[in-house]
Design a protein around this motif. Structure first.
Motif, PDB file in Angstrom:
ATOM      1  N   SER B  49      34.737  42.474  30.100  1.00  0.00           N
ATOM      2  CA  SER B  49      35.072  41.828  31.375  1.00  0.00           C
ATOM      3  C   SER B  49      34.252  42.483  32.480  1.00  0.00           C
ATOM      4  O   SER B  49      34.142  43.708  32.530  1.00  0.00           O
ATOM      5  CB  SER B  49      36.565  42.003  31.656  1.00  0.00           C
ATOM      6  OG  SER B  49      36.870  41.643  32.990  1.00  0.00           O
ATOM      7  N   GLU B  52      37.977  41.384  37.585  1.00  0.00           N
ATOM      8  CA  GLU B  52      39.302  40.768  37.474  1.00  0.00           C
ATOM      9  C   GLU B  52      39.184  39.266  37.281  1.00  0.00           C
ATOM     10  O   GLU B  52      38.416  38.598  37.982  1.00  0.00           O
ATOM     11  CB  GLU B  52      40.085  41.080  38.739  1.00  0.00           C
ATOM     12  CG  GLU B  52      41.494  40.550  38.775  1.00  0.00           C
ATOM     13  CD  GLU B  52      42.195  40.936  40.066  1.00  0.00           C
ATOM     14  OE1 GLU B  52      42.126  42.117  40.455  1.00  0.00           O
ATOM     15  OE2 GLU B  52      42.784  40.042  40.706  1.00  0.00           O
ATOM     16  N   ARG B  68      42.304  39.706  31.642  1.00  0.00           N
ATOM     17  CA  ARG B  68      42.094  40.704  32.706  1.00  0.00           C
ATOM     18  C   ARG B  68      42.707  40.124  33.988  1.00  0.00           C
ATOM     19  O   ARG B  68      42.012  39.730  34.906  1.00  0.00           O
ATOM     20  CB  ARG B  68      40.606  40.989  32.891  1.00  0.00           C
ATOM     21  CG  ARG B  68      40.344  42.076  33.932  1.00  0.00           C
ATOM     22  CD  ARG B  68      39.835  43.320  33.310  1.00  0.00           C
ATOM     23  NE  ARG B  68      39.587  44.357  34.293  1.00  0.00           N
ATOM     24  CZ  ARG B  68      38.391  44.650  34.782  1.00  0.00           C
ATOM     25  NH1 ARG B  68      37.322  43.975  34.388  1.00  0.00           N
ATOM     26  NH2 ARG B  68      38.256  45.639  35.643  1.00  0.00           N
ATOM     27  N   LYS B  70      44.713  41.797  36.032  1.00  0.00           N
ATOM     28  CA  LYS B  70      44.638  42.816  37.072  1.00  0.00           C
ATOM     29  C   LYS B  70      43.398  43.670  36.815  1.00  0.00           C
ATOM     30  O   LYS B  70      43.049  43.910  35.657  1.00  0.00           O
ATOM     31  CB  LYS B  70      45.875  43.713  37.048  1.00  0.00           C
ATOM     32  CG  LYS B  70      47.153  43.040  37.463  1.00  0.00           C
ATOM     33  CD  LYS B  70      48.298  44.056  37.472  1.00  0.00           C
ATOM     34  CE  LYS B  70      49.589  43.403  37.917  1.00  0.00           C
ATOM     35  NZ  LYS B  70      50.712  44.382  37.933  1.00  0.00           N
ATOM     36  N   LYS B  71      42.774  44.132  37.856  1.00  0.00           N
ATOM     37  CA  LYS B  71      41.538  44.883  37.727  1.00  0.00           C
ATOM     38  C   LYS B  71      41.702  46.113  36.839  1.00  0.00           C
ATOM     39  O   LYS B  71      40.803  46.459  36.085  1.00  0.00           O
ATOM     40  CB  LYS B  71      41.048  45.315  39.105  1.00  0.00           C
ATOM     41  CG  LYS B  71      39.693  45.977  39.108  1.00  0.00           C
ATOM     42  CD  LYS B  71      39.250  46.292  40.529  1.00  0.00           C
ATOM     43  CE  LYS B  71      37.860  46.899  40.537  1.00  0.00           C
ATOM     44  NZ  LYS B  71      37.408  47.186  41.916  1.00  0.00           N
TER      45      LYS B  71
END
Lengths: 110, 116
Positions: B49, B52, B68, B70-71
């Motif tokens: 990823s 986010e 993903r 949330k960061k």
């Protein structure tokens, strides 16, 4: 297809000698190359990075060279010690997707 | 600073069961990665990823899904586990590459998964 090749077999050397590990890559044009160390049962840990415009990089007993014409990086450990025994991984850099070579297992014999 | 934390560290599943591996990082890194490591195979990238809400396939994505939301978190899911997914799974994160950092990956300690 892209490929990263490292010495497939384990490397055994005597304590005090210089260990040389090879990383060859195909179909990459990396802006830099990273080297990592991995101990059994642990995650890899970053050691150092060499950029495409650098021929050689040193950090204590470690030396890395980078030849973009040969598409090869060499990783040297001088005055090797048993504590240097581990698997060493290389990764071409400058890409969002980070892939690794299979790694070379180094065994330093006292 | 915890760095990269993987949960759980060990898990045994039966064929066909589902599970989720959680990776959490507290370094505000943009990029996150899931790898699997098998004897003699090195680290193989499953999914990754770049921020986010984004995910992308790696070298061996089949049989896995990721999210993903949330960061700081990157989840790896196995919807129907198979014995071939027995492996050690590593999560890693890194900051966006700048001239001032090495772009190094920070790895978790691994999650050992056995599928019977």
């Amino acid at each position: 297809s892209q490929k990263i090749e490292q010495n497939s077999e384990a490397l055994n050397i005597q304590e005090g000698k210089t260990a040389t590990l090879t990383c060859n890559y195909t179909n990459y044009s990396p802006a830099y190359l990273q080297w990592y160390r991995q101990d059994p049962g642990r995650g890899p840990v970053f050691l150092l990075l060499i950029r495409e415009n650098e021929k050689e990089k040193r950090k204590e007993r470690l030396k890395v060279t980078f030849d973009t014409t040969l598409k090869q990086s060499l990783f040297h450990i001088t005055a090797s010690q048993p504590a240097d025994s581990a698997t060493y991984l290389c990764a071409p850099g400058g890409y969002q997707k980070v892939t690794f070579g299979t790694g070379t297992k180094l065994q330093v014999i006292p | 600073n915890a760095g990269v934390t993987q949960t759980p560290k060990f898990r045994v599943l039966k064929t066909g069961q589902s599970m989720t591996l959680l990776c959490a990082q507290d370094m505000n890194h943009e990029y996150m990665y899931w790898y699997r490591q098998d004897p003699g195979m090195g680290l193989r990238l499953i999914h990754y990823s770049v921020g986010e809400g984004t995910t992308a396939k790696g070298e061996v994505p089949d049989g896995y899904n990721v999210s993903r939301l949330k960061k700081q978190n990157f989840l790896l899911g196995l919807e129907s586990a198979a014995p071939s997914q027995t492996s050690v799974y590593f999560c890693a994160s890194r900051p966006d590459r700048t001239p001032h950092n090495t772009g190094e990956l920070f790895f978790g300690e691994g999650s050992r998964l056995t599928v019977l």
